[in-house]
Design a protein around this motif. Structure first.
Motif, PDB file in Angstrom:
ATOM      1  N   ALA A  11       0.812  -1.214   0.000  1.00 39.07           N
ATOM      2  CA  ALA A  11       0.000   0.000   0.000  1.00 39.07           C
ATOM      3  C   ALA A  11       0.849   1.269   0.000  1.00 39.07           C
ATOM      4  O   ALA A  11       0.549   2.222  -0.737  1.00 39.07           O
ATOM      5  N   LEU A  12       1.901   1.303   0.793  1.00 36.04           N
ATOM      6  CA  LEU A  12       2.698   2.524   0.916  1.00 36.04           C
ATOM      7  C   LEU A  12       3.339   2.938  -0.410  1.00 36.04           C
ATOM      8  O   LEU A  12       3.190   4.096  -0.839  1.00 36.04           O
ATOM      9  N   PRO A  13       4.064   2.051  -1.113  1.00 30.71           N
ATOM     10  CA  PRO A  13       4.601   2.466  -2.420  1.00 30.71           C
ATOM     11  C   PRO A  13       3.508   2.750  -3.437  1.00 30.71           C
ATOM     12  O   PRO A  13       3.676   3.625  -4.306  1.00 30.71           O
ATOM     13  N   SER A  14       2.375   2.042  -3.350  1.00 25.37           N
ATOM     14  CA  SER A  14       1.269   2.307  -4.274  1.00 25.37           C
ATOM     15  C   SER A  14       0.724   3.714  -4.082  1.00 25.37           C
ATOM     16  O   SER A  14       0.429   4.423  -5.060  1.00 25.37           O
ATOM     17  N   VAL A  15       0.591   4.140  -2.822  1.00 24.87           N
ATOM     18  CA  VAL A  15       0.087   5.486  -2.531  1.00 24.87           C
ATOM     19  C   VAL A  15       1.060   6.543  -3.037  1.00 24.87           C
ATOM     20  O   VAL A  15       0.651   7.571  -3.603  1.00 24.87           O
ATOM     21  N   ILE A  16       2.353   6.302  -2.873  1.00 22.61           N
ATOM     22  CA  ILE A  16       3.356   7.252  -3.361  1.00 22.61           C
ATOM     23  C   ILE A  16       3.259   7.410  -4.877  1.00 22.61           C
ATOM     24  O   ILE A  16       3.248   8.525  -5.413  1.00 22.61           O
ATOM     25  N   VAL A  17       3.178   6.274  -5.587  1.00 17.94           N
ATOM     26  CA  VAL A  17       3.037   6.305  -7.048  1.00 17.94           C
ATOM     27  C   VAL A  17       1.731   6.988  -7.433  1.00 17.94           C
ATOM     28  O   VAL A  17       1.690   7.794  -8.375  1.00 17.94           O
ATOM     29  N   LEU A  18       0.679   6.683  -6.709  1.00 19.53           N
ATOM     30  CA  LEU A  18      -0.643   7.265  -6.972  1.00 19.53           C
ATOM     31  C   LEU A  18      -0.604   8.787  -6.866  1.00 19.53           C
ATOM     32  O   LEU A  18      -1.109   9.506  -7.742  1.00 19.53           O
ATOM     33  N   LEU A  19       0.017   9.297  -5.818  1.00 17.51           N
ATOM     34  CA  LEU A  19       0.080  10.741  -5.609  1.00 17.51           C
ATOM     35  C   LEU A  19       0.955  11.421  -6.670  1.00 17.51           C
ATOM     36  O   LEU A  19       0.585  12.472  -7.219  1.00 17.51           O
ATOM     37  N   MET A  20       2.093  10.830  -6.967  1.00 18.96           N
ATOM     38  CA  MET A  20       3.002  11.424  -7.948  1.00 18.96           C
ATOM     39  C   MET A  20       2.375  11.473  -9.336  1.00 18.96           C
ATOM     40  O   MET A  20       2.428  12.502 -10.024  1.00 18.96           O
ATOM     41  N   THR A  21       1.763  10.378  -9.757  1.00 19.26           N
ATOM     42  CA  THR A  21       1.148  10.345 -11.086  1.00 19.26           C
ATOM     43  C   THR A  21      -0.113  11.194 -11.135  1.00 19.26           C
ATOM     44  O   THR A  21      -0.446  11.765 -12.179  1.00 19.26           O
ATOM     45  N   GLY A  22      -0.812  11.303 -10.007  1.00 19.05           N
ATOM     46  CA  GLY A  22      -1.995  12.159  -9.963  1.00 19.05           C
ATOM     47  C   GLY A  22      -1.636  13.623 -10.114  1.00 19.05           C
ATOM     48  O   GLY A  22      -2.311  14.371 -10.837  1.00 19.05           O
ATOM     49  N   ILE A  23      -0.568  14.054  -9.438  1.00 17.18           N
ATOM     50  CA  ILE A  23      -0.099  15.437  -9.564  1.00 17.18           C
ATOM     51  C   ILE A  23       0.350  15.711 -10.996  1.00 17.18           C
ATOM     52  O   ILE A  23       0.056  16.773 -11.572  1.00 17.18           O
ATOM     53  N   LEU A  24       1.049  14.746 -11.581  1.00 17.31           N
ATOM     54  CA  LEU A  24       1.507  14.910 -12.962  1.00 17.31           C
ATOM     55  C   LEU A  24       0.332  15.029 -13.921  1.00 17.31           C
ATOM     56  O   LEU A  24       0.337  15.870 -14.832  1.00 17.31           O
ATOM     57  N   ALA A  25      -0.693  14.208 -13.722  1.00 16.13           N
ATOM     58  CA  ALA A  25      -1.872  14.258 -14.591  1.00 16.13           C
ATOM     59  C   ALA A  25      -2.580  15.605 -14.489  1.00 16.13           C
ATOM     60  O   ALA A  25      -3.025  16.172 -15.490  1.00 16.13           O
ATOM     61  N   ALA A  26      -2.689  16.126 -13.256  1.00 17.69           N
ATOM     62  CA  ALA A  26      -3.320  17.438 -13.075  1.00 17.69           C
ATOM     63  C   ALA A  26      -2.521  18.520 -13.788  1.00 17.69           C
ATOM     64  O   ALA A  26      -3.096  19.424 -14.423  1.00 17.69           O
TER      65      ALA A  26
END
Length: 305
Positions: free
Chosen positions: A208-223
């Motif tokens: 979960a922890l690395p998944s959340v990190i990837v999720l946040l980074m890619t979400g910011i990039l998408a925005a």
């Protein structure tokens, strides 16, 4: 097609993908790690593999159904009132890039369903095949969504979106696997107080922890890619829906943090597992709400076109 029905179709597609990710996360990341740390009983091993298999089959069955509904939704929007439905369907499926991608996705989803069914006879081969197909099908939302429409930035938007979908699948799917495994074990163990959570939750945290990190980074990039300016968060429909999604994600992160820092250390106590079950179920509920909002977001133009 109404917004509600369109949203449900999108949620069904994401939900099927999450279920498949939950199956392979449980099979490759949670079950082997648990086996390595503790010589698990044959019954416990059987329960975990059975849960992973059933979760994968649910996702495998609903995936082609969801893709069929996605095609019908797209066909209605593509529809030429002066042509027959058959002509429009053929043109959409064969004559457009979206349609060809959809065909590949449909074939892949049928093979995925067959792979999860074949686990009963060819375990290792079927699991490897299902895992590879799940990863490949994670590209479908990117190839048919906003990420593929970013001129000049596809080289970064497509891989980022695929990573985003995969991270969501591993996180929400893995949590689904943990809760289903706990429920299955308690129903078969014969002792109401018996639980798998003290073993499974710490292992899930490693996913979960690395998944959340990837999720946040890619979400910011998408925005950053899709929004023309920071003010677009408030002035466009896409931005406002994105704010709603971010708010829900923040709630999930808070619940997950509490689960990780406060409840996980108490799992060996008598009251720890019941509290974790309720909190994790709440986290999962909010996660599926995020999937619903995401289904709306993918149907909304970043520029309000």
């Amino acid at each position: 097609m109404t917004l509600l029905l369109s949203t449900v179709i999108g949620w069904l597609l994401f939900g099927a993908l999450v279920a498949c990710w939950g199956a392979i996360t449980g099979r490759w990341f949670l079950f082997p790690a648990l086996d390595a740390e503790d010589s698990i009983s044959e019954l416990r091993a059987s329960v975990l593999i059975d849960v992973a298999t059933r979760l994968g089959r649910v996702g495998g069955v609903f995936f082609p159904v969801a893709l069929g509904l996605v095609f019908l939704r797209q066909l209605q929007e593509f529809r030429d009132p002066f042509s027959s439905w058959r002509e429009d369907a053929e043109l959409l499926a064969i004559g457009t890039e979206w349609g060809r991608t959809w065909i590949y996705g449909l074939v892949g989803s049928i093979l995925l369903m067959a792979s999860f069914v074949a686990v009963k006879w060819t375990r290792q081969v079927a699991w490897v095949t299902a895992s590879l197909l799940t990863v490949a099908l994670s590209a479908f939302p990117a190839l048919t969504g906003h990420a593929n429409g970013t001129e000049g930035l596809r080289w970064i938007s497509l891989p980022s979106d695929i990573l985003h979908v995969s991270a969501v699948g591993a996180w929400i799917g893995g949590l689904t696997f943990v809760l289903l495994a706990e429920r299955a074990w308690r129903s078969r163990a014969g002792y109401p107080g018996d639980t798998l959570l003290p073993d499974l939750v710490p292992l899930f945290s490693r996913v979960a922890l690395p998944s959340v990190i990837v999720l946040l980074m890619t979400g910011i990039l998408a925005a950053w890619i899709h929004l023309p300016s920071l003010s677009a968060l408030l002035t466009t429909s896409y931005g406002r829906i994105l704010i709603m999604k971010l708010g829900l994600v923040l709630v999930i992160l808070v619940i997950g943090f509490v689960n990780w820092r406060r409840i996980t250390p108490r799992l060996m106590d008598l009251n720890g597992p019941p509290v974790m079950r309720k909190s994790a179920a709440l986290e999962l509920l909010f996660a599926h709400t995020v999937l619903l909002v995401t289904a709306v977001l993918t149907r909304t133009s970043p520029l309000d076109h």
